[in-house]
Design an enzyme around this catalytic site. Structure first.
Site, PDB file in Angstrom:
ATOM      1  N   CYS A   1       0.860  -1.185   0.000  1.00 57.55           N
ATOM      2  CA  CYS A   1       0.000   0.000   0.000  1.00 57.55           C
ATOM      3  C   CYS A   1       0.899   1.239   0.000  1.00 57.55           C
ATOM      4  O   CYS A   1       2.127   1.128   0.141  1.00 57.55           O
ATOM      5  CB  CYS A   1      -0.853  -0.005   1.260  1.00 57.55           C
TER       6      CYS A   1
ATOM      7  N   HIS B   1       5.441  -5.040   8.935  1.00 58.13           N
ATOM      8  CA  HIS B   1       5.474  -6.426   9.424  1.00 58.13           C
ATOM      9  C   HIS B   1       5.627  -7.422   8.275  1.00 58.13           C
ATOM     10  O   HIS B   1       4.673  -8.081   7.877  1.00 58.13           O
ATOM     11  CB  HIS B   1       4.191  -6.728  10.205  1.00 58.13           C
TER      12      HIS B   1
ATOM     13  N   HIS C   1       3.728   1.943  11.737  1.00 54.13           N
ATOM     14  CA  HIS C   1       2.591   1.739  12.649  1.00 54.13           C
ATOM     15  C   HIS C   1       2.355   2.919  13.579  1.00 54.13           C
ATOM     16  O   HIS C   1       1.307   3.011  14.205  1.00 54.13           O
ATOM     17  CB  HIS C   1       2.840   0.489  13.509  1.00 54.13           C
TER      18      HIS C   1
ATOM     19  N   CYS D   1       2.481   5.953   8.874  1.00 59.50           N
ATOM     20  CA  CYS D   1       1.596   6.154   7.716  1.00 59.50           C
ATOM     21  C   CYS D   1       0.676   7.353   7.979  1.00 59.50           C
ATOM     22  O   CYS D   1       0.089   7.466   9.062  1.00 59.50           O
ATOM     23  CB  CYS D   1       0.763   4.898   7.477  1.00 59.50           C
TER      24      CYS D   1
ATOM     25  N   GLU E   1       0.453  -0.363  16.402  1.00 60.05           N
ATOM     26  CA  GLU E   1      -0.399   0.778  16.007  1.00 60.05           C
ATOM     27  C   GLU E   1      -1.340   1.155  17.154  1.00 60.05           C
ATOM     28  O   GLU E   1      -1.565   2.340  17.427  1.00 60.05           O
ATOM     29  CB  GLU E   1      -1.219   0.430  14.749  1.00 60.05           C
TER      30      GLU E   1
ATOM     31  N   SER F   1       1.621  -9.699  11.074  1.00 61.74           N
ATOM     32  CA  SER F   1       1.018  -8.581  10.347  1.00 61.74           C
ATOM     33  C   SER F   1      -0.502  -8.625  10.464  1.00 61.74           C
ATOM     34  O   SER F   1      -1.147  -9.592  10.045  1.00 61.74           O
ATOM     35  CB  SER F   1       1.451  -8.658   8.879  1.00 61.74           C
TER      36      SER F   1
HETATM   37  S1  SF4 Z   1      -2.774   2.409   7.351  1.00 64.93           S
HETATM   38 FE1  SF4 Z   1      -1.356   0.679   7.158  1.00 64.93          FE
HETATM   39  S2  SF4 Z   1      -2.253  -0.638   5.587  1.00 64.93           S
HETATM   40 FE2  SF4 Z   1      -3.286   1.348   5.441  1.00 64.93          FE
HETATM   41  S3  SF4 Z   1      -2.178   2.530   3.888  1.00 64.93           S
HETATM   42 FE3  SF4 Z   1      -1.252   2.999   5.859  1.00 64.93          FE
HETATM   43  S4  SF4 Z   1       0.437   1.552   6.130  1.00 64.93           S
HETATM   44 FE4  SF4 Z   1      -0.905   0.765   4.516  1.00 64.93          FE
END
Ligand code: SF4
Length: 315
Positions: free
Chosen positions: A18, A47, A80, A102, A132, A229
């Protein structure tokens, strides 16, 4: 004469990396380029054992805590996210850090802080012990947030203890299981403030929808992803809940039981948001060597999301 097709392989899209995972790995690789090894990363950057090993080979040292890092070292925080206290600790120790959290996890952090400032108690749906969840809970004082893992946690909540309540969730949960928990919470707390937009991210949602779309057609589904994960484990669960009887989480291609696969005629293959496409390619090449295969590709959503990397690495 046509050769007999032994297997049909369903290959749904979206699958694999992603935007948040790509950004986090990019941050580590650009840091290696700019500052040279060793680069310290607090917690696995994402992960996936293949990604972790690859970065270790390039000079990355993964640590659990900041105490495991020399004082003047440079550290990266994983995708995370981290609690506020970890950032404060890094500042106190005068460490230079780069935050690879992220942006979609940061969005949840911002929601948590906003609800707290507005006087709401927060219910966080998520899995205890996941980094997270630790990072999100650590954005506000612990007495202002309650972790909800299952329906029993909701049953145990005492309505009279709460006045104003708000909801946030982990980004990598099962869309369907979370919807059930949200329904139960709303029944108990009709004034529950929900996120303006789903906290479960687009990548989690799309990968689950993709695997769901093939589940009923498959005798077996293989999900490539790390054993620790969350989004990988959820994909296996979704495949199984959606009608596939045999589901496997594959963290390393060498762990695949090819003999067992002989019993399955229709097979699904996907990869979680933290699993690189190179592992899908490796699976496919071994699979085609062993069987006569017809591949059925499908696309259930287009993804064109990307996140900016921090300025210091862009310069
Ligand atoms: S929240 Fe996690 S799975 Fe979703 S885009 Fe961000 S890194 Fe990727």
């Amino acid at each position: 004469m046509n050769k007999k097709i032994e297997k049909i392989l369903y290959l749904p899209n979206p699958r694999g990396f992603c935007a948040g995972v790509e950004r986090a790995i990019n941050i580590v690789e650009l840091s290696l380029e700019k500052y040279g090894p060793p680069i310290y990363v607090r917690h696995e950057i994402v992960h996936n054992p293949w990604v972790v090993k690859d970065l270790e080979n390039k000079g990355v040292i993964f640590v659990d805590e900041l105490n495991d890092i020399p004082k003047d070292a440079r550290v990266i925080f994983s995708a995370h996210g981290v609690s506020s206290s970890v950032k404060e600790e890094a500042k106190e120790k005068k460490m230079s850090y780069i935050d690879a959290t992220c942006p979609l996890v940061l969005k949840v952090h911002i929601e948590a802080k906003r609800h707290f400032e507005n006087g709401a108690h927060i219910f966080l749906i998520g899995h205890k012990g996941h980094p997270e969840v630790d990072g999100t809970m650590g954005q506000i004082p612990s007495q202002s947030i309650t972790l909800i893992e299952n329906i029993n946690d909701i049953k145990r909540l005492n309505i009279s203890e709460f006045n104003k309540v708000a909801l946030i969730t982990q980004t990598t949960l099962s869309v369907d299981d979370t919807a059930k928990l949200i329904r139960a919470l709303k029944k108990k707390f009709p004034t529950l403030i929900e996120p303006p937009r789903e906290d479960i991210c687009y990548a989690t949602t799309n990968r689950q929808a993709a695997v769901k779309s093939i589940a009923k057609k498959c005798d077996a589904i293989y999900v490539i992803g790390g054993e620790n994960s969350s989004n990988s484990i959820r994909l296996v669960e979704v495949a199984s809940q959606s009608g596939c009887k045999n589901t496997f989480l594959i963290s390393e291609i060498k762990s695949i039981n090819w003999d067992e696969m002989k019993h399955f005629k229709t097979i699904g293959l996907t990869a979680s948001a933290s699993a690189p496409e190179i592992l899908v390619d490796e699976f496919l090449s071994l699979f085609k060597n062993k069987f006569q295969v017809k591949i059925e590709k499908s696309v259930i959503a287009d993804e064109n999301i990307s996140f900016k990397i921090p300025r210091e690495l862009r310069e």
